[in-house]
Design a protein around this motif. Structure first.
Motif, short mmCIF file in Angstrom:
data_model
loop_
_atom_site.label_atom_id
_atom_site.label_comp_id
_atom_site.label_asym_id
_atom_site.label_seq_id
_atom_site.Cartn_x
_atom_site.Cartn_y
_atom_site.Cartn_z
N ALA A 62 0.83 -1.21 0.00
CA ALA A 62 0.00 0.00 0.00
C ALA A 62 0.87 1.26 0.00
N LEU A 63 1.95 1.24 0.76
CA LEU A 63 2.85 2.39 0.81
C LEU A 63 3.47 2.65 -0.56
N LEU A 64 3.98 1.61 -1.19
CA LEU A 64 4.63 1.77 -2.49
C LEU A 64 3.64 2.23 -3.56
N GLU A 65 2.43 1.70 -3.49
CA GLU A 65 1.40 2.11 -4.46
C GLU A 65 1.01 3.58 -4.23
N LYS A 66 0.83 3.94 -2.98
CA LYS A 66 0.45 5.32 -2.64
C LYS A 66 1.50 6.32 -3.13
N GLU A 67 2.77 5.93 -3.05
CA GLU A 67 3.87 6.81 -3.45
C GLU A 67 4.22 6.68 -4.93
N HIS A 68 3.43 5.91 -5.68
CA HIS A 68 3.63 5.72 -7.12
C HIS A 68 5.04 5.24 -7.44
N CYS A 69 5.45 4.20 -6.72
CA CYS A 69 6.79 3.63 -6.90
C CYS A 69 6.94 3.04 -8.30
N ASP A 70 8.14 3.20 -8.88
CA ASP A 70 8.38 2.68 -10.23
C ASP A 70 8.70 1.17 -10.23
N VAL A 71 8.69 0.55 -9.05
CA VAL A 71 8.94 -0.89 -8.92
C VAL A 71 7.66 -1.53 -8.39
N GLU A 72 7.26 -2.64 -9.00
CA GLU A 72 6.06 -3.34 -8.53
C GLU A 72 6.33 -3.96 -7.17
N SER A 73 5.33 -3.92 -6.30
CA SER A 73 5.51 -4.43 -4.94
C SER A 73 5.83 -5.93 -4.94
N SER A 74 5.44 -6.66 -5.97
CA SER A 74 5.73 -8.09 -6.03
C SER A 74 7.23 -8.37 -6.17
N GLN A 75 8.01 -7.37 -6.58
CA GLN A 75 9.45 -7.53 -6.72
C GLN A 75 10.19 -7.26 -5.40
N ILE A 76 9.47 -6.78 -4.41
CA ILE A 76 10.08 -6.43 -3.13
C ILE A 76 9.72 -7.49 -2.11
N LYS A 77 10.75 -8.08 -1.54
CA LYS A 77 10.55 -9.12 -0.53
C LYS A 77 10.13 -8.51 0.80
N ALA A 78 10.78 -7.40 1.21
CA ALA A 78 10.44 -6.79 2.49
C ALA A 78 11.01 -5.39 2.61
N LEU A 79 10.29 -4.56 3.34
CA LEU A 79 10.81 -3.29 3.83
C LEU A 79 11.23 -3.57 5.26
N VAL A 80 12.53 -3.46 5.51
CA VAL A 80 13.12 -3.95 6.75
C VAL A 80 13.48 -2.79 7.68
N LEU A 81 13.31 -3.03 8.96
CA LEU A 81 13.74 -2.09 10.00
C LEU A 81 14.57 -2.86 11.01
N ASN A 82 15.83 -2.48 11.15
CA ASN A 82 16.72 -3.06 12.15
C ASN A 82 16.81 -2.10 13.32
N ILE A 83 16.67 -2.63 14.52
CA ILE A 83 16.82 -1.84 15.74
C ILE A 83 17.95 -2.47 16.54
N ARG A 84 18.99 -1.69 16.80
CA ARG A 84 20.15 -2.18 17.56
C ARG A 84 20.40 -1.27 18.76
N TYR A 85 20.53 -1.90 19.90
CA TYR A 85 20.89 -1.20 21.13
C TYR A 85 22.20 -1.80 21.61
N ASP A 86 23.20 -0.96 21.88
CA ASP A 86 24.54 -1.45 22.24
C ASP A 86 24.88 -1.24 23.71
N GLY A 87 23.88 -0.96 24.52
CA GLY A 87 24.13 -0.70 25.94
C GLY A 87 24.07 0.77 26.29
N SER A 88 24.16 1.62 25.27
CA SER A 88 24.08 3.05 25.55
C SER A 88 23.18 3.80 24.57
N ARG A 89 23.05 3.31 23.36
CA ARG A 89 22.21 4.02 22.39
C ARG A 89 21.51 3.03 21.46
N ALA A 90 20.39 3.47 20.93
CA ALA A 90 19.64 2.66 19.97
C ALA A 90 19.72 3.33 18.60
N VAL A 91 19.96 2.52 17.60
CA VAL A 91 20.03 3.00 16.22
C VAL A 91 19.06 2.18 15.38
#
Length: 163
Positions: A96-125
């Protein structure tokens, strides 16, 4: 791909573990280091459901089903030594996001939109990424995902700075 450092850990942890902020995501993996290191593989074991039950529709478990377990592993008197979460935006939301933004790539070609969250004991990135089924030259899905995540964090009141 962008990297965002969280400015307020207390507020972010509340959003991550207690609120519904990250419920639109599936959990691929969680690694939490406290007194021991705990690893959660978010893959669905379809064999568990047998022939009598319909297995879940996703490859990974929804975050909302596992965040309580992660919260139980993290809470306590001591701050975790580290943690890492690998999330995938739910496929229908990604499409839905890619369609709404009129992406030039079909969503079927995208496996995942990924978010990595890492905390190292002092900060999260937080780091974004896009997984494709095949090699593509277009970087438009990456740019759309980066902008969408920033808008989402802003809307949820999560303060960050781009690295």
């Amino acid at each position: 791909m962008i990297a965002l450092q969280i400015k307020s850990m207390k507020q972010f942890m509340n959003q991550l573990l207690a609120a519904d902020t990250f419920d639109p995501f599936l959990l691929e993996e969680a690694v939490i280091g406290t007194a021991s290191t705990f690893t959660i593989d978010g893959h669905v074991n379809r064999e568990f459901y047998g022939d009598t039950q319909e297995p879940p529709q996703y490859e990974f478990r929804p975050w909302r089903e596992l965040k309580g377990l992660c919260f139980d592993l993290i809470k306590g008197k001591h701050t975790p030594l580290f943690f890492r979460f690998v999330f995938h935006l739910m496929p229908e939301k990604a499409a839905a996001l890619l369609e709404k933004e009129h992406c030039d790539v079909e969503s079927s070609q995208i496996k995942a939109l990924v978010l990595n969250i890492r905390y190292d004991g002092s900060r999260a990135v937080l780091t974004t990424g896009t997984a494709f089924h095949t090699f593509l030259l277009s970087k438009e899905p990456d740019a759309i995902w980066d902008r969408a995540l920033c808008r989402y964090l802003d809307a949820k009141g999560i303060a960050y700075e781009e690295l």
